[in-house]
Design an enzyme around this catalytic site. Structure first.
Site, PDB file in Angstrom:
ATOM      1  N   LEU A  96     -55.296  46.869  34.828  1.00 13.26           N
ATOM      2  CA  LEU A  96     -56.621  46.553  35.232  1.00 13.26           C
ATOM      3  C   LEU A  96     -57.668  47.088  34.519  1.00 13.26           C
ATOM      4  O   LEU A  96     -57.510  48.209  34.065  1.00 13.26           O
ATOM      5  CB  LEU A  96     -56.625  46.183  36.738  1.00 13.26           C
ATOM      6  CG  LEU A  96     -55.613  45.828  37.491  1.00 13.26           C
ATOM      7  CD1 LEU A  96     -55.376  46.006  38.783  1.00 13.26           C
ATOM      8  CD2 LEU A  96     -55.812  44.350  37.409  1.00 13.26           C
ATOM      9  N   PRO A  97     -58.919  46.588  34.725  1.00 13.97           N
ATOM     10  CA  PRO A  97     -59.838  47.527  34.079  1.00 13.97           C
ATOM     11  C   PRO A  97     -60.088  48.808  34.649  1.00 13.97           C
ATOM     12  O   PRO A  97     -60.258  49.616  33.997  1.00 13.97           O
ATOM     13  CB  PRO A  97     -61.191  46.583  34.389  1.00 13.97           C
ATOM     14  CG  PRO A  97     -60.656  45.364  34.563  1.00 13.97           C
ATOM     15  CD  PRO A  97     -59.558  45.400  35.215  1.00 13.97           C
ATOM     16  N   THR A 134     -56.137  52.764  33.230  1.00  6.89           N
ATOM     17  CA  THR A 134     -56.840  54.107  33.156  1.00  6.89           C
ATOM     18  C   THR A 134     -57.774  54.109  34.156  1.00  6.89           C
ATOM     19  O   THR A 134     -59.003  53.379  34.203  1.00  6.89           O
ATOM     20  CB  THR A 134     -57.685  54.276  31.771  1.00  6.89           C
ATOM     21  OG1 THR A 134     -56.563  53.697  30.659  1.00  6.89           O
ATOM     22  CG2 THR A 134     -58.207  55.414  31.621  1.00  6.89           C
ATOM     23  N   LYS A 209     -54.175  61.133  30.104  1.00  5.10           N
ATOM     24  CA  LYS A 209     -54.626  59.783  29.471  1.00  5.10           C
ATOM     25  C   LYS A 209     -56.361  60.053  29.198  1.00  5.10           C
ATOM     26  O   LYS A 209     -56.895  59.682  28.228  1.00  5.10           O
ATOM     27  CB  LYS A 209     -54.647  58.643  29.978  1.00  5.10           C
ATOM     28  CG  LYS A 209     -55.324  57.254  29.878  1.00  5.10           C
ATOM     29  CD  LYS A 209     -55.030  57.157  28.280  1.00  5.10           C
ATOM     30  CE  LYS A 209     -55.993  55.768  27.819  1.00  5.10           C
ATOM     31  NZ  LYS A 209     -55.696  55.463  26.620  1.00  5.10           N
ATOM     32  N   LYS A 286     -66.529  53.807  30.537  1.00  5.85           N
ATOM     33  CA  LYS A 286     -65.847  54.167  31.866  1.00  5.85           C
ATOM     34  C   LYS A 286     -65.141  55.499  31.699  1.00  5.85           C
ATOM     35  O   LYS A 286     -65.117  56.199  32.439  1.00  5.85           O
ATOM     36  CB  LYS A 286     -64.977  53.170  32.127  1.00  5.85           C
ATOM     37  CG  LYS A 286     -64.093  53.199  33.500  1.00  5.85           C
ATOM     38  CD  LYS A 286     -62.853  52.454  33.340  1.00  5.85           C
ATOM     39  CE  LYS A 286     -62.080  52.551  32.112  1.00  5.85           C
ATOM     40  NZ  LYS A 286     -60.531  52.276  32.344  1.00  5.85           N
TER      41      LYS A 286
HETATM   42  P1  NAD Z   1     -59.277  43.721  29.851  1.00  3.30           P
HETATM   43  O1  NAD Z   1     -60.758  43.602  30.387  1.00  3.30           O
HETATM   44  O2  NAD Z   1     -59.152  42.839  28.746  1.00  3.30           O
HETATM   45  O3  NAD Z   1     -58.250  42.874  30.889  1.00  3.30           O
HETATM   46  C1  NAD Z   1     -58.499  43.250  32.400  1.00  3.30           C
HETATM   47  C2  NAD Z   1     -57.524  42.179  32.859  1.00  3.30           C
HETATM   48  O4  NAD Z   1     -57.565  42.160  34.411  1.00  3.30           O
HETATM   49  C3  NAD Z   1     -58.597  40.942  32.805  1.00  3.30           C
HETATM   50  O5  NAD Z   1     -57.654  39.716  32.424  1.00  3.30           O
HETATM   51  C4  NAD Z   1     -59.170  40.745  34.291  1.00  3.30           C
HETATM   52  O6  NAD Z   1     -59.442  39.157  34.412  1.00  3.30           O
HETATM   53  C5  NAD Z   1     -58.070  41.206  35.109  1.00  3.30           C
HETATM   54  N1  NAD Z   1     -58.384  41.506  36.523  1.00  3.30           N
HETATM   55  C6  NAD Z   1     -59.576  42.010  37.070  1.00  3.30           C
HETATM   56  N2  NAD Z   1     -59.469  42.062  38.033  1.00  3.30           N
HETATM   57  C7  NAD Z   1     -58.485  41.635  38.800  1.00  3.30           C
HETATM   58  C8  NAD Z   1     -57.920  41.470  39.877  1.00  3.30           C
HETATM   59  N3  NAD Z   1     -58.615  41.736  41.055  1.00  3.30           N
HETATM   60  N4  NAD Z   1     -56.835  40.699  40.045  1.00  3.30           N
HETATM   61  C9  NAD Z   1     -56.074  40.350  38.964  1.00  3.30           C
HETATM   62  N5  NAD Z   1     -56.476  40.611  37.505  1.00  3.30           N
HETATM   63  C10 NAD Z   1     -57.659  41.127  37.450  1.00  3.30           C
HETATM   64  O7  NAD Z   1     -58.900  45.167  29.752  1.00  3.30           O
HETATM   65  P2  NAD Z   1     -57.952  46.078  28.521  1.00  3.30           P
HETATM   66  O8  NAD Z   1     -58.557  46.107  27.526  1.00  3.30           O
HETATM   67  O9  NAD Z   1     -56.842  45.026  28.788  1.00  3.30           O
HETATM   68  O10 NAD Z   1     -57.672  47.304  29.224  1.00  3.30           O
HETATM   69  C11 NAD Z   1     -56.828  47.426  30.550  1.00  3.30           C
HETATM   70  C12 NAD Z   1     -56.798  48.800  31.040  1.00  3.30           C
HETATM   71  O11 NAD Z   1     -55.932  49.299  29.824  1.00  3.30           O
HETATM   72  C13 NAD Z   1     -58.133  49.684  31.017  1.00  3.30           C
HETATM   73  O12 NAD Z   1     -58.237  50.538  32.183  1.00  3.30           O
HETATM   74  C14 NAD Z   1     -58.342  50.235  29.746  1.00  3.30           C
HETATM   75  O13 NAD Z   1     -59.153  51.394  29.914  1.00  3.30           O
HETATM   76  C15 NAD Z   1     -56.871  50.452  29.322  1.00  3.30           C
HETATM   77  N6  NAD Z   1     -56.677  50.579  28.018  1.00  3.30           N
HETATM   78  C16 NAD Z   1     -57.224  49.737  27.212  1.00  3.30           C
HETATM   79  C17 NAD Z   1     -57.016  49.908  25.513  1.00  3.30           C
HETATM   80  C18 NAD Z   1     -57.590  48.524  24.761  1.00  3.30           C
HETATM   81  O14 NAD Z   1     -57.573  48.929  23.446  1.00  3.30           O
HETATM   82  N7  NAD Z   1     -57.938  47.577  25.198  1.00  3.30           N
HETATM   83  C19 NAD Z   1     -56.132  50.935  25.155  1.00  3.30           C
HETATM   84  C20 NAD Z   1     -55.696  51.786  26.176  1.00  3.30           C
HETATM   85  C21 NAD Z   1     -55.965  51.755  27.408  1.00  3.30           C
END
Ligand code: NAD
Length: 360
Positions: A96-97, A134, A209, A286
């Site tokens: 999740l975010p 994260t 992380k 964030k």
């Molecule tokens: P994203 O915003 O693309 O995906 C998050 C998903 O969670 C979305 O599909 C959203 O609809 C869903 N969501 C939000 N609230 C929800 C709820 N209450 N119930 C169900 N689903 C819900 O984000 P991302 O890029 O996939 O990143 C996710 C996590 O991974 C974050 O914490 C980010 O910091 C970490 N991260 C991301 C990357 C990257 O390169 N994108 C790399 C390492 C770590």
């Protein structure tokens, strides 16, 4: 015949829960991770069940359609709430975010923890939750403690490796929790990643992380600065990237995620796609905030993280479209500042001077 998702109500929970895996949060990372996890699990056991859940139902539907196109026989369902997802599966992964979303999915009504309390003791004890978000270390620890009170196991397992690593199944997982929970989650994590590192007790994966992303956030800005400066001094971007990548400045932000289109002829970083995909600048803001917040509690100074956080924030304030783009788009912010002869966000706290710095 076109394969379709099944209704969760059609599954016999007592027969399928142990062989079912739920994935909640099918964003940029989650959709790739779930695809690897489910396809590898399906190859091992074609009676495995899969459940997906996302706040945006169209993301869950799109994922299922895509997966069933590749694996038409897979048993797949969409859960409309986290509660449905954990009632259906003994393994639950969340991606999740950030902190508020994890609190909502785990602790609030319709969430995982209230649902775990509805299960029998045996079913709750057979459940393991893996959170790869994260988020704030303390929130992660609190949610894990609350989950464990139900009898279920939980680990924090944030990832490193970005969308490319998620797609290739080469992520690094940084795991915090008990050693027994770590061993329990290893087979699941191994289907999505290459390196699974036990960092210590609950919250330790998140702490690792946050420290890693502190390095990354600062590093990406300085690579953007150097690439812009070099070009303004007449250097070709690919030549300069080649020099940095074979010299002491080499780092992921330059050699894999170089912010200048054309700088890495053999690769295709987000800068080649108008900074689409990758790691959103808003998520990096964030993460810099998570680092600076936790530094206040621990008394560890983070002058560079504070400056970097202000730079990313200023970039999005001036150019809101950069918030959703890869954080290497900070290069565009610097480039536009250079073109407009504008100063960037940083003001030196030590002497309150604007760069160029004077000796103090
Ligand atoms: P994203 O915003 O693309 O995906 C998050 C998903 O969670 C979305 O599909 C959203 O609809 C869903 N969501 C939000 N609230 C929800 C709820 N209450 N119930 C169900 N689903 C819900 O984000 P991302 O890029 O996939 O990143 C996710 C996590 O991974 C974050 O914490 C980010 O910091 C970490 N991260 C991301 C990357 C990257 O390169 N994108 C790399 C390492 C770590």
């Amino acid at each position: 015949m076109r394969a379709t998702t099944r209704s969760l109500q059609q599954w016999d929970r007592y027969l399928s829960r142990g062989k079912s895996t739920s994935f909640i949060g099918l964003g940029r990372m989650g959709s790739e991770m779930a695809y690897n996890l489910f396809s590898k699990r399906y190859a091992e056991a074609n009676d495995a069940h899969f459940v997906v859940c996302d706040a945006m139902p169209e993301s869950a539907t799109r994922f299922c359609e895509n997966f069933l196109k590749q694996f038409p026989g897979a048993k797949m369902a969409i859960a409309s709430t986290p509660e449905e997802a954990v009632l259906a599966s003994s393994t639950v992964i969340t991606m999740l975010p950030s902190s508020p979303h994890v609190r909502k999915v785990y602790s609030e009504s319709g969430g995982l923890i209230p649902a775990l309390r509805l299960l029998s003791e045996t079913e709750a004890k057979a459940t393991v939750c893996i959170d790869s978000t994260t988020l704030d270390v303390q929130v992660g620890r609190d949610v894990a403690a609350e989950t464990r009170q139900t009898g279920a196991e939980m680990v924090d397992a944030p990832v490193s490796g970005g969308v490319t690593g998620a797609k290739a199944g080469t992520l690094s997982f940084l795991v915090g929790g008990t050693e027994s929970a770590f061993r329990l989650t290893q087979p699941t994590l191994a289907r999505m990643g290459q390196r699974i590192i036990y960092c210590g007790a609950s919250g330790a994966g998140l702490a690792a992380k946050i420290c890693n992303n502190l390095v990354l956030g600062v590093e990406q800005i300085v690579v953007a600065e150097a690439m812009l400066l070099g070009q303004r001094l007449g250097l070709n971007a690919a030549v300069l990237a080649g020099v940095i990548n074979s010299s002491t400045g080499a780092c992921w932000s330059s050699s894999v995620n170089n912010p200048v289109p054309g700088a890495l002829p053999d690769r295709s970083p987000p800068s080649e796609r108008e900074y689409e995909g990758g790691f959103a600048t808003s998520l990096m803001i964030k993460d810099m905030g998570l680092a600076t917040d936790v530094s206040q509690a621990s008394g560890s100074p983070l002058p560079l993280a504070e400056a970097a956080g202000r730079i990313y924030q200023d970039a999005v304030r001036l150019h809101p479209e950069l918030g959703k783009k890869d954080f290497s788009s900070v290069y565009q912010y610097l480039q536009r500042a250079a073109e407009e002869g504008r100063k960037t966000a940083y003001v030196c706290r030590a002497c309150q001077c604007d760069p160029p710095f004077r000796a103090i």
